[in-house]
Motif scaffolding. Structure first.
Motif, short mmCIF file in Angstrom:
data_model
loop_
_atom_site.label_atom_id
_atom_site.label_comp_id
_atom_site.label_asym_id
_atom_site.label_seq_id
_atom_site.Cartn_x
_atom_site.Cartn_y
_atom_site.Cartn_z
N PRO A 226 9.66 -39.14 22.50
CA PRO A 226 8.46 -38.60 21.88
C PRO A 226 7.60 -39.73 21.32
N GLN A 227 6.30 -39.58 21.48
CA GLN A 227 5.37 -40.58 20.97
C GLN A 227 4.15 -39.89 20.40
N SER A 228 3.46 -40.59 19.58
CA SER A 228 2.32 -40.01 18.88
C SER A 228 1.01 -40.32 19.61
N HIS A 229 0.68 -39.54 20.59
CA HIS A 229 -0.62 -39.53 21.26
C HIS A 229 -1.11 -40.90 21.75
N PRO A 230 -0.38 -41.54 22.67
CA PRO A 230 -0.82 -42.84 23.18
C PRO A 230 -2.07 -42.74 24.05
N HIS A 231 -2.40 -41.54 24.50
CA HIS A 231 -3.55 -41.34 25.39
C HIS A 231 -4.73 -40.75 24.64
N GLY A 232 -4.66 -40.74 23.32
CA GLY A 232 -5.68 -40.09 22.51
C GLY A 232 -5.19 -38.73 22.06
N ARG A 233 -5.76 -38.24 21.00
CA ARG A 233 -5.32 -36.95 20.44
C ARG A 233 -6.26 -35.83 20.87
N ALA A 234 -5.68 -34.78 21.42
CA ALA A 234 -6.47 -33.60 21.79
C ALA A 234 -6.80 -32.84 20.51
N HIS A 235 -8.06 -32.46 20.35
CA HIS A 235 -8.47 -31.70 19.16
C HIS A 235 -7.81 -30.32 19.14
N ASP A 236 -7.54 -29.78 20.32
CA ASP A 236 -6.95 -28.45 20.44
C ASP A 236 -5.96 -28.48 21.61
N TYR A 237 -4.67 -28.47 21.28
CA TYR A 237 -3.63 -28.59 22.31
C TYR A 237 -3.72 -27.46 23.33
N ARG A 238 -4.01 -26.26 22.88
CA ARG A 238 -4.13 -25.13 23.81
C ARG A 238 -5.28 -25.34 24.80
N MET A 239 -6.34 -25.97 24.34
CA MET A 239 -7.45 -26.25 25.26
C MET A 239 -7.04 -27.31 26.27
N LEU A 240 -6.27 -28.31 25.84
CA LEU A 240 -5.76 -29.30 26.78
C LEU A 240 -4.93 -28.60 27.85
N GLU A 241 -4.05 -27.70 27.44
CA GLU A 241 -3.25 -26.94 28.41
C GLU A 241 -4.14 -26.18 29.38
N GLN A 242 -5.19 -25.54 28.85
CA GLN A 242 -6.08 -24.74 29.69
C GLN A 242 -6.84 -25.61 30.69
N VAL A 243 -7.36 -26.74 30.24
CA VAL A 243 -8.10 -27.64 31.13
C VAL A 243 -7.18 -28.15 32.24
N VAL A 244 -5.97 -28.57 31.88
CA VAL A 244 -5.02 -29.09 32.87
C VAL A 244 -4.61 -27.98 33.84
#
Length: 159
Positions: A63-81
């Motif tokens: 586990p790591q703390s957002h090395p690619h940047g932090r998504a403002h809304d994780y559910r939106m990240l899931e939806q976009v992907v």
């Protein structure tokens, strides 16, 4: 803490796949958003009883703390992907239509003609953040009275 596991070798390859490879997809993006993937070694079928039909592998997910940047809304990240990879062979312009337009993709420095499997995890985070701006960002809306008396609300910017 790490998460041990012994999935099939093909699944391990998908977990750690790089953009542009045949194995890169939704699973790769979502796991790599949260973890560093370290394939450790292969385990032959004979190591299990009964032996499976596939070669397994031992993988470490750190586990790591957002090395690619932090998504403002994780559910939106899931939806976009999910939406992007739901139509894998389409261009990004068509795959994320309804969420993002070509002008927004270009503003983010992403060619709308690219295919989703070529985007990095960080680029998916940027797409997600363009749809779901940072909490606390101003919201600007416009309301229009329709002929039936209802009000149509359009978000111009913000969350």
């Amino acid at each position: 803490a790490s998460v041990p596991g012994a999935p099939g070798l093909k699944e391990v390859e998908r977990l750690g796949a790089e953009p542009g490879s045949a194995d890169y997809g939704r699973l790769s993006v979502m796991v790599q958003y949260r973890c560093t993937v370290q394939p450790l070694f292969e385990v032959p079928p004979g190591a299990f009883h009964p032996p499976p039909r596939v070669v397994s592998a031992i993988v470490r997910l750190l586990p790591q703390s957002h090395p690619h940047g932090r998504a403002h809304d994780y559910r939106m990240l899931e939806q976009v992907v999910r939406q992007a990879f739901g139509q894998r062979r389409k261009t990004l312009r068509n795959a994320v239509a309804g969420l993002l337009d070509a002008a927004t993709l270009e503003r983010l420095g992403i060619d709308p003609g690219r295919r989703p499997e070529t985007l990095t995890v960080g680029e998916f985070v940027a797409l997600s953040n363009a749809v779901a701006p940072q909490p606390g960002a101003g919201v600007e809306v416009r309301g229009t009275v329709q002929s039936d008396g209802s009000i149509a609300v359009e978000r111009l910017r913000g969350r």
